[in-house]
Design an enzyme around this catalytic site. Structure first.
Site, mmCIF file in Angstrom:
data_model
loop_
_atom_site.group_PDB
_atom_site.id
_atom_site.type_symbol
_atom_site.label_atom_id
_atom_site.label_comp_id
_atom_site.label_asym_id
_atom_site.label_seq_id
_atom_site.Cartn_x
_atom_site.Cartn_y
_atom_site.Cartn_z
ATOM 1 N N ASP A 100 0.817 -1.217 0.000
ATOM 2 C CA ASP A 100 0.000 0.000 0.000
ATOM 3 C C ASP A 100 0.852 1.269 0.000
ATOM 4 O O ASP A 100 2.013 1.246 0.399
ATOM 5 C CB ASP A 100 -0.873 0.041 1.268
ATOM 6 N N HIS A 160 3.776 -2.236 3.176
ATOM 7 C CA HIS A 160 3.841 -0.888 2.601
ATOM 8 C C HIS A 160 5.182 -0.705 1.897
ATOM 9 O O HIS A 160 6.222 -0.778 2.558
ATOM 10 C CB HIS A 160 3.673 0.167 3.702
HETATM 11 NI NI NI Z 1 -2.617 3.265 3.208
#
Ligand code: NI
Length: 494
Positions: free
Chosen positions: A306, A450
């Site tokens: 993400d 991430h």
């Molecule tokens: Ni996010």
């Protein structure tokens, strides 16, 4: 979305309702969706009452790096991103502003102890507003929700990348003259505010402005935060001093700032801009997949990344290639805008790209129209940069409600959450990230990581190796879910 850098003006939203050509070249890991029913292009526009600066394509800045600080738990709702230019004084000034706002927010509005209480949210990003070899202007653009009230804030910053100089507004415009001009302006000039009170700002209202910028015509825009000079309901307010009045007040740096906003050019070049010469970005045709995976038989799992693309995404691509591992990237429109070539590289490598919205706002606090803009703008930029139409939405913070699901469904997107949270954003530890991913993964898991964190990317080779050793097969989210339905929510596959 490719914004031409000369014609970089962001048109008012009302003018942006033209439909967008749909291209659905054969995707590999992702299945092209039905054309989204919504066609509003929703590139970011600075919200304010009065004139606002136009936003430029950040791709203008070569060697730009964007730092992202996000706290992405279900109750931690912080997303802060800022640009860095590799210039010590400039970068210190920019980072200092963002980290100060972050620290103040965390101090004043801590995570609620009651899990049912609304989570405070800070969303602070940036836009490019002026660009030349000797002058760059950015505006920090923020939203904060305290748990009770919400407000918007902004702050312009001006600097010379050649000399690593940071400018204050009074370095650009003669303050005495600017204050005289502000006092003489009709309050209603280009704003709908009828009751404007600059007197509370003392004898230097110009110095108290949080936004100092120019229009494409060279007019000076002087802006204030909510509640600063007008009733709070009026939004952030700007006053405009016409170019004919302001030009004699400008310092040499101010003249450079004005022209960097009127006629932006790539700061790394001295060549003249070439109107309408900006080629359309080449569409990447993803390599057709020769893989067929049967997740009914195999122990399939999906790696998801993400908040990118970012500075470490290219490294991540090399690790995924080495591990022969497809992944799914939930990208932010604003990061794609800053890293278009990395976005293309992700698509070209055959990974799936999903929507993580444009600006990482908590969608459950937005109206249907705002949600639609966040989604459609990102769908459009993904399609324009890669040629692939995304079919998946990961809402920031995993925050969903009926309106989010409905708008996702309208755009042809399934809502994808996760069931393995590595907490990589919190630990920032490669060993802990590896451990969490390997320990918690089961058949059908969707693993949250991430790619904006170096420590997370560094964990990927070991995560791949250890899970493959346990007999897992990596697939994209669409492969894992089979045929995800628009508007439906998924946390794992079979
Ligand atoms: Ni996010």
């Amino acid at each position: 979305m490719k914004r031409a850098w000369l014609g970089a003006a962001i048109l008012p939203v009302a003018l942006l309702l033209s439909s967008c050509a749909t291209q659905n070249p054969a995707a590999d890991y992702s299945t092209p969706s039905a054309t989204p029913t919504t066609t509003a292009q929703a590139e970011p526009v600075l919200q304010g009452n009065g004139d606002v600066p136009r936003l430029l394509d950040p791709e203008l800045l070569e060697n730009l790096s964007v730092t992202v600080h996000s706290q992405s738990g279900y109750q931690d709702r912080i997303f802060v991103s800022w640009p860095e230019f590799g210039k010590p004084r400039i970068d210190t000034a920019i980072r200092g502003y963002y980290l100060k706002k972050l620290t103040e927010f965390q101090r004043d509005y801590p995570r609620p102890t009651d899990p049912a209480a609304p989570s405070p949210e800070l969303n602070l990003d940036w836009h490019l507003i002026a660009s030349s070899p000797s002058m760059i202007g950015i505006v920090a653009d923020g939203y904060q929700f305290t748990g009770a009230d919400s407000s918007n804030l902004w702050q312009t910053m001006w600097f010379d990348p050649q000399t690593d100089t940071v400018y204050q507004p009074s370095d650009l415009v003669n303050s005495y003259s600017a204050n005289t001009a502000l006092a003489g302006l009709a309050p209603s000039r280009r704003t709908t505010v009828t009751t404007l009170d600059l007197s509370s700002l003392g004898n230097d209202p110009f110095g108290a402005a949080t936004l100092v910028a120019f229009t494409g015509n060279g007019d000076l825009i002087v802006g204030y935060d909510e509640c600063q000079v007008a009733a709070c309901v009026e939004d952030r307010v700007t006053l405009t001093i016409p170019a004919t009045t302001v030009t004699p007040m400008l310092t040499a740096a101010g003249v450079r700032a004005q022209s960097a906003e009127m006629d932006p050019v790539d700061p790394s070049t001295t060549a003249s801009p070439q109107p309408s010469a900006t080629p359309a970005s080449p569409i990447v045709t993803p390599q057709p997949s020769t893989r067929t995976v049967n997740c009914k038989k195999l122990k399939c799992v999906a790696l998801t990344f993400d908040d990118g693309p970012g500075a470490y995404t290219k490294t991540l691509l090399t690790y995924l290639k080495a591990g022969n591992t497809p992944a799914t990237f939930f990208m932010l429109g604003q990061q794609i805008d800053a890293y278009p070539s990395v976005t293309k590289a992700v698509a070209k490598a055959g990974h799936e790209i999903g929507v993580h919205t444009w600006s990482h706002r908590d969608l459950t606090r937005l109206s249907a129209v705002q949600i639609d803009k966040e989604i459609v703008s990102t769908v459009n930029i993904i399609r324009n940069e890669t040629g692939v139409t995304p079919t998946l939405l990961r809402p920031p913070y995993g925050a969903v409600n009926a309106t989010v699901r409905k708008e996702a469904g309208k755009a042809g997107l399934a809502v994808v959450l996760w069931n393995v949270d590595t907490l990589d954003w919190k630990t920032r530890s490669t060993p802990k990230t590896i451990k969490a991913a390997v320990r918690d993964t089961r058949r059908g898991s969707i693993i949250l990581l991430h790619d904006i964190h170096k420590t997370s990317v560094a964990a990927v080779p070991q995560i791949i190796a250890q899970l493959q050793a346990k007999g897992y097969t990596f697939v994209t989210v669409s492969e894992l879910l089979g045929d995800p339905k628009p508007g439906q929510t998924y946390r794992s596959g079979r």
